[in-house]
Design a protein around this motif. Structure first.
Motif, PDB file in Angstrom:
ATOM      1  N   ILE A   1       0.838  -1.191   0.000  1.00  0.00           N
ATOM      2  CA  ILE A   1       0.000   0.000   0.000  1.00  0.00           C
ATOM      3  C   ILE A   1       0.875   1.242   0.000  1.00  0.00           C
ATOM      4  CG2 ILE A   1      -1.790   1.297   1.220  1.00  0.00           C
ATOM      5  CD1 ILE A   1      -1.339  -2.344   2.068  1.00  0.00           C
ATOM      6  N   PHE A   2       0.705   2.057  -1.021  1.00  0.00           N
ATOM      7  CA  PHE A   2       1.332   3.371  -1.100  1.00  0.00           C
ATOM      8  C   PHE A   2       0.208   4.375  -0.866  1.00  0.00           C
ATOM      9  CE2 PHE A   2       4.100   0.599  -3.460  1.00  0.00           C
ATOM     10  CZ  PHE A   2       5.380   1.069  -3.209  1.00  0.00           C
ATOM     11  N   SER A   3       0.065   4.832   0.378  1.00  0.00           N
ATOM     12  CA  SER A   3      -1.132   5.606   0.731  1.00  0.00           C
ATOM     13  C   SER A   3      -1.179   6.985   0.079  1.00  0.00           C
ATOM     14  CB  SER A   3      -1.251   5.747   2.248  1.00  0.00           C
ATOM     15  OG  SER A   3      -0.172   6.480   2.780  1.00  0.00           O
ATOM     16  N   ASN A   4      -0.074   7.441  -0.514  1.00  0.00           N
ATOM     17  CA  ASN A   4      -0.121   8.694  -1.267  1.00  0.00           C
ATOM     18  C   ASN A   4      -0.950   8.550  -2.541  1.00  0.00           C
ATOM     19  OD1 ASN A   4       1.454  10.140   0.524  1.00  0.00           O
ATOM     20  ND2 ASN A   4       3.372   9.682  -0.523  1.00  0.00           N
ATOM     21  N   TYR A   5      -1.144   7.290  -2.974  1.00  0.00           N
ATOM     22  CA  TYR A   5      -1.843   7.052  -4.239  1.00  0.00           C
ATOM     23  C   TYR A   5      -3.084   6.167  -4.088  1.00  0.00           C
ATOM     24  CZ  TYR A   5       2.919   8.331  -5.534  1.00  0.00           C
ATOM     25  OH  TYR A   5       4.136   8.957  -5.608  1.00  0.00           O
ATOM     26  N   THR A   6      -3.037   5.199  -3.180  1.00  0.00           N
ATOM     27  CA  THR A   6      -4.114   4.212  -3.110  1.00  0.00           C
ATOM     28  C   THR A   6      -4.626   4.019  -1.686  1.00  0.00           C
ATOM     29  OG1 THR A   6      -2.621   2.339  -2.740  1.00  0.00           O
ATOM     30  CG2 THR A   6      -3.086   2.929  -5.028  1.00  0.00           C
ATOM     31  N   THR A   7      -5.814   3.437  -1.595  1.00  0.00           N
ATOM     32  CA  THR A   7      -6.406   3.127  -0.290  1.00  0.00           C
ATOM     33  C   THR A   7      -6.318   1.644   0.022  1.00  0.00           C
ATOM     34  OG1 THR A   7      -8.559   2.902  -1.379  1.00  0.00           O
ATOM     35  CG2 THR A   7      -8.028   5.048  -0.404  1.00  0.00           C
ATOM     36  N   THR A   8      -5.808   0.878  -0.917  1.00  0.00           N
ATOM     37  CA  THR A   8      -5.704  -0.573  -0.747  1.00  0.00           C
ATOM     38  C   THR A   8      -4.517  -1.081  -1.560  1.00  0.00           C
ATOM     39  OG1 THR A   8      -6.990  -2.637  -0.836  1.00  0.00           O
ATOM     40  CG2 THR A   8      -7.236  -1.120  -2.691  1.00  0.00           C
ATOM     41  N   GLY A   9      -4.197  -2.357  -1.426  1.00  0.00           N
ATOM     42  CA  GLY A   9      -3.109  -2.912  -2.218  1.00  0.00           C
ATOM     43  C   GLY A   9      -3.411  -2.836  -3.704  1.00  0.00           C
ATOM     44  N   ASP A  10      -2.442  -2.407  -4.491  1.00  0.00           N
ATOM     45  CA  ASP A  10      -2.604  -2.316  -5.945  1.00  0.00           C
ATOM     46  C   ASP A  10      -1.328  -2.857  -6.590  1.00  0.00           C
ATOM     47  OD1 ASP A  10      -2.578  -1.409  -8.674  1.00  0.00           O
ATOM     48  OD2 ASP A  10      -4.174  -0.005  -8.164  1.00  0.00           O
TER      49      ASP A  10
END
Length: 450
Positions: free
Chosen positions: A335-344
């Protein structure tokens, strides 16, 4: 009826309780009812996506029917990665997003994951409320007549919306000069991931992008990356990228065909973020399954590690609570929270490709930042999930922990999505830890195994 929600939504064999059309119809009714009360709208909107399982056709119709019967609208986007639904829920200003997928499980399984309007997975209390309505069957629809009945809409540009969103996570950087082997697992990313990498300029050799409803995750993808690894060496590619069925996780291999798992990807990205001054609060979040070598690597770079229970939702919860920007699991949920809210899986792969490109170095060199301790995982199918601390085998587990002491560790836990007990042993000697794991598994099977 028993408890429906596990650690990652509802999951089971399609057409067998709880993944039957009848139950999924009730899920649709319950979700629509709860969110209708929660948001106070006359006709809330729900995004529905799915992976490529053949049962998705059956369950999608049942889910949509349930929602519509309660007087809510449905936005159908077809086969899309799980993280795409999290994004589209926000992008389309919907009140919730629902994914029909069993992630990395075999094709005969299916599942339901629900996202709230902000793209995050539902908190336990909301799942419990939905489950209460499903099991009680108290959602009545007789009063929903005429124009009060909801509608279903096909969203034609959903794929394009997600592709542009993912490319923006790396500012549409130019990947020209990189040769990539991409394994789509015959899953939800088959019609997005190849386009994203190609449009960014990479030379892409694609594997397993022809789903037939039954071949999702079948000897391919993040769970079975062997063909990808072999093709990377044959094609002299720079990297291999293997997604799982719903593309929320990724496993990669370097240019020599050697696996680089989630722990290594997180370590590489954490170090890069720290060097750039972007690792907020100098923390990274992983689960108790992270290899001990990860702790050693982070300690060398003076990066603090927070550990949670297994499951990406626990990682996300901790990241949200403390404002951390990077976290994930060894399995490839990152999870990169700067871009996503969940695993991508695709965004995670792009963040790694960005580092390779900017540092002008090979993945094998980057992966040297962490050395994994030998690790063995043995799964035991169990009849029921009894308290491990109260089993006879617990004495054997404690004995193994004492034997390994500070030179390794023992972790015995139940799967949150399957009737399995996972026995994980780490240590310096692979043969020794394999024997320890096998011995514990043998006794575990005698005591509660199928």
């Amino acid at each position: 009826m028993g408890k429906l929600f596990g650690t990652d939504g509802i999951r089971g064999v399609a057409n067998v309780y709880p993944m039957t059309p009848e139950v999924v119809l009730s899920v649709g009714k319950a979700v629509a009812h709860v969110f209708k009360e929660k948001c106070g709208k006359e006709k809330p909107k729900f995004v529905i996506g799915k992976d490529t399982r053949i049962s998705g056709y059956m369950l999608e119709n049942a889910l949509a029917s349930g929602i519509i019967s309660v007087g809510a609208d449905v936005l159908l986007v077809g086969p899309m990665p799980t993280p795409a639904i999290a994004h589209l829920t926000k992008s389309l200003n919907a009140d919730a997003g629902i994914v029909l997928s069993a992630s990395h499980n075999p094709a005969e399984d299916n599942g339901i994951k629900i996202f709230s309007e902000d793209g995050h997975k539902l908190p336990d209390n909301v799942e419990e409320e939905i489950e209460k309505y499903i099991l009680s069957e108290k959602v009545k629809t007789e009063q929903i007549k005429g124009d009060l009945i909801g509608k279903a809409y096909r969203i034609a540009d959903a794929k394009g919306r997600y592709i542009e969103f993912v490319k923006a996570s790396v500012n549409s950087m130019n990947l020209k000069g990189l040769k990539i082997v991409l394994d789509c697992a015959n899953g939800a990313a088959y019609n997005t991931a190849p386009y994203i990498l190609s449009e960014l300029g990479a030379e892409v050799v694609v594997l397993n992008d022809k789903p037939d409803g039954l071949n999702i995750n079948l000897d391919c993808g993040a769970i079975h990356p062997e063909k990808m690894m072999a093709l990377v060496k044959k094609e002299k590619a720079d990297i291999g990228i293997a997604l799982d069925g719903d593309a929320d996780r990724v496993i990669v291999c370097d240019e020599k065909g050697r696996i680089v798992d989630g722990d290594h990807i997180i370590a590489i990205c954490a170090i890069d973020l720290k060097e750039n001054g972007s690792l907020k609060k100098n923390h990274v979040v992983v689960t108790v399954m992270a290899n001990k070598g990860f702790d050693i690597a982070m300690e060398k770079k003076k990066i603090k590690v927070v550990k949670t229970n297994v499951g990406d939702r626990h990682v996300v919860d901790e990241m949200r609570r403390k404002g951390y920007v990077l976290g994930g699991e060894q399995s490839g949920h990152i999870i990169f929270s700067n871009y996503t809210t969940t695993g991508d899986g695709i965004i995670s792969a792009l963040q790694l490709l960005k580092i390779i490109k900017e540092k002008r170095t090979k993945l094998s060199k980057l992966a040297e930042c962490m050395k994994s301790l030998p690790q063995v995982i043995v799964n035991v199918a169990v009849k029921e999930k009894k308290n491990i601390n109260k089993l006879k085998i617990y004495k054997n587990i404690k004995r193994a922990e004492s034997h390994l002491s500070k030179k390794g560790r023992v972790l015995v836990r139940y799967s949150g999505t399957q009737n399995l007990c996972r026995i994980m042993i780490e240590g310096e000697n692979k043969r020794e830890i394999q024997k320890i794991a096998n011995d514990i598994a043998k006794e575990m099977k005698k005591e509660i195994g199928i």
